[in-house]
Design a protein around this motif. Sequence first.
Motif, PDB file in Angstrom:
ATOM      1  N   VAL A  83       0.801  -1.147  -0.036  1.00  0.00           N
ATOM      2  CA  VAL A  83      -0.009  -0.018   0.107  1.00  0.00           C
ATOM      3  C   VAL A  83       0.765   1.203   0.088  1.00  0.00           C
ATOM      4  N   ILE A  84       1.675   1.109   0.632  1.00  0.00           N
ATOM      5  CA  ILE A  84       2.661   2.470   0.839  1.00  0.00           C
ATOM      6  C   ILE A  84       3.480   2.531  -0.445  1.00  0.00           C
ATOM      7  N   ARG A  85       3.834   1.560  -0.942  1.00  0.00           N
ATOM      8  CA  ARG A  85       4.818   1.520  -2.384  1.00  0.00           C
ATOM      9  C   ARG A  85       3.813   2.229  -3.341  1.00  0.00           C
ATOM     10  N   GLU A  86       2.344   1.895  -3.292  1.00  0.00           N
ATOM     11  CA  GLU A  86       1.579   2.589  -4.241  1.00  0.00           C
ATOM     12  C   GLU A  86       1.576   4.010  -3.941  1.00  0.00           C
ATOM     13  N   GLU A  87       1.239   4.430  -2.700  1.00  0.00           N
ATOM     14  CA  GLU A  87       1.097   5.723  -2.431  1.00  0.00           C
ATOM     15  C   GLU A  87       2.462   6.584  -2.432  1.00  0.00           C
ATOM     16  N   ILE A  88       3.716   6.007  -2.518  1.00  0.00           N
ATOM     17  CA  ILE A  88       4.840   6.750  -2.691  1.00  0.00           C
ATOM     18  C   ILE A  88       4.847   7.125  -4.335  1.00  0.00           C
ATOM     19  N   LYS A  89       4.254   6.410  -5.078  1.00  0.00           N
ATOM     20  CA  LYS A  89       4.185   6.737  -6.443  1.00  0.00           C
ATOM     21  C   LYS A  89       3.574   8.274  -6.683  1.00  0.00           C
ATOM     22  N   GLY A  90       2.591   8.644  -5.794  1.00  0.00           N
ATOM     23  CA  GLY A  90       2.113   9.928  -6.010  1.00  0.00           C
ATOM     24  C   GLY A  90       2.858  11.088  -5.393  1.00  0.00           C
ATOM     25  N   CYS A  91       3.915  10.671  -4.628  1.00  0.00           N
ATOM     26  CA  CYS A  91       4.922  11.602  -3.940  1.00  0.00           C
ATOM     27  C   CYS A  91       6.043  12.082  -5.117  1.00  0.00           C
ATOM     28  N   ILE A 114      13.338  23.667 -13.498  1.00  0.00           N
ATOM     29  CA  ILE A 114      13.294  22.493 -12.595  1.00  0.00           C
ATOM     30  C   ILE A 114      12.099  21.750 -12.746  1.00  0.00           C
ATOM     31  N   ALA A 115      12.024  20.569 -13.119  1.00  0.00           N
ATOM     32  CA  ALA A 115      10.825  19.624 -13.378  1.00  0.00           C
ATOM     33  C   ALA A 115      10.902  18.938 -11.846  1.00  0.00           C
ATOM     34  N   ILE A 116       9.592  18.739 -11.238  1.00  0.00           N
ATOM     35  CA  ILE A 116       9.547  17.961 -10.085  1.00  0.00           C
ATOM     36  C   ILE A 116       8.150  17.189 -10.379  1.00  0.00           C
ATOM     37  N   LEU A 117       8.468  15.967 -10.548  1.00  0.00           N
ATOM     38  CA  LEU A 117       7.389  14.762 -10.893  1.00  0.00           C
ATOM     39  C   LEU A 117       7.198  13.832  -9.846  1.00  0.00           C
ATOM     40  N   ASP A 118       5.955  12.916  -9.898  1.00  0.00           N
ATOM     41  CA  ASP A 118       5.887  11.862  -9.342  1.00  0.00           C
ATOM     42  C   ASP A 118       5.926  10.610 -10.271  1.00  0.00           C
ATOM     43  N   ALA A 119       5.680   9.335  -9.667  1.00  0.00           N
ATOM     44  CA  ALA A 119       6.078   8.173 -10.583  1.00  0.00           C
ATOM     45  C   ALA A 119       5.237   8.122 -11.785  1.00  0.00           C
ATOM     46  N   TYR A 120       4.124   8.602 -11.850  1.00  0.00           N
ATOM     47  CA  TYR A 120       3.092   8.905 -13.046  1.00  0.00           C
ATOM     48  C   TYR A 120       3.480   9.936 -14.001  1.00  0.00           C
ATOM     49  N   ASN A 121       4.511  10.545 -13.586  1.00  0.00           N
ATOM     50  CA  ASN A 121       5.143  11.892 -14.471  1.00  0.00           C
ATOM     51  C   ASN A 121       4.228  12.940 -14.752  1.00  0.00           C
ATOM     52  N   ASP A 122       3.421  13.006 -13.108  1.00  0.00           N
ATOM     53  CA  ASP A 122       2.628  14.173 -12.990  1.00  0.00           C
ATOM     54  C   ASP A 122       3.402  15.355 -12.152  1.00  0.00           C
ATOM     55  N   GLY A 123       3.160  16.310 -12.392  1.00  0.00           N
ATOM     56  CA  GLY A 123       3.778  17.442 -11.394  1.00  0.00           C
ATOM     57  C   GLY A 123       3.887  18.872 -12.046  1.00  0.00           C
ATOM     58  N   VAL A 124       5.039  19.526 -11.862  1.00  0.00           N
ATOM     59  CA  VAL A 124       5.249  21.088 -12.399  1.00  0.00           C
ATOM     60  C   VAL A 124       6.635  21.174 -12.749  1.00  0.00           C
ATOM     61  N   LEU A 125       6.570  22.301 -13.654  1.00  0.00           N
ATOM     62  CA  LEU A 125       7.901  22.766 -14.293  1.00  0.00           C
ATOM     63  C   LEU A 125       7.900  24.189 -13.610  1.00  0.00           C
ATOM     64  N   ILE A 126       8.963  24.546 -13.144  1.00  0.00           N
ATOM     65  CA  ILE A 126       9.086  25.876 -12.525  1.00  0.00           C
ATOM     66  C   ILE A 126      10.347  26.353 -13.015  1.00  0.00           C
ATOM     67  N   THR A 127      10.161  27.727 -13.895  1.00  0.00           N
ATOM     68  CA  THR A 127      11.320  28.290 -14.436  1.00  0.00           C
ATOM     69  C   THR A 127      11.443  29.725 -13.960  1.00  0.00           C
ATOM     70  N   GLY A 128      12.560  30.125 -13.521  1.00  0.00           N
ATOM     71  CA  GLY A 128      13.013  31.444 -12.934  1.00  0.00           C
ATOM     72  C   GLY A 128      14.018  32.107 -14.087  1.00  0.00           C
ATOM     73  N   ILE A 129      13.472  33.119 -14.639  1.00  0.00           N
ATOM     74  CA  ILE A 129      14.126  33.973 -15.761  1.00  0.00           C
ATOM     75  C   ILE A 129      14.780  35.362 -15.181  1.00  0.00           C
ATOM     76  N   TYR A 130      16.186  35.310 -14.996  1.00  0.00           N
ATOM     77  CA  TYR A 130      16.593  36.517 -14.358  1.00  0.00           C
ATOM     78  C   TYR A 130      17.395  37.131 -15.269  1.00  0.00           C
TER      79      TYR A 130
END
Length: 166
Positions: A83-91, A114-130
Amino acid sequence: MENLINIINENISFIVIGLLLIILLLFIIVISLIRTTNKLEKKYRRLMRGVNSKSLEDLISSKLEEIDKAMEKSEKAINECKVIREEIKGCVNKVAIMRYKAFPDVGSDLSFSIAILDAYNDGVLITGIYSRHDSTTYAKPVDKGISRYELSEEETYVLNEAINKK
């Protein structure tokens, strides 16, 4: 036949002595076997008495019950791990970052993606332009490895790098 009886009569004393020796030898063997059996019986009784007046059978039975309980707990732990292994996939478990120079007139690699994804490749891309005069940060959602927003070259790079991480 008479000849055989005469031979037996002449050697009767030797035959009797031989039979007595065989009987004595058998008697010694029987005594030895009785002593060995008594020693084994004492050891058996001591073994069956067990610990704290508990018989060996009771002791083994209680240990088998403990083993059964331990097996049940082990099965529960294995199921919880699944169960924990399945839940971790969403982290968050895939991260990739890239620093770069967004504009040629700005000194260091102060911009980033920076790309921050879970095991299902869902997440966010954050870009900072200076730049020299200001700094801008963008966040782009990622669903199953694809963003519905147009990605820059750097964002595409970090997204693919994060997706390919195991």
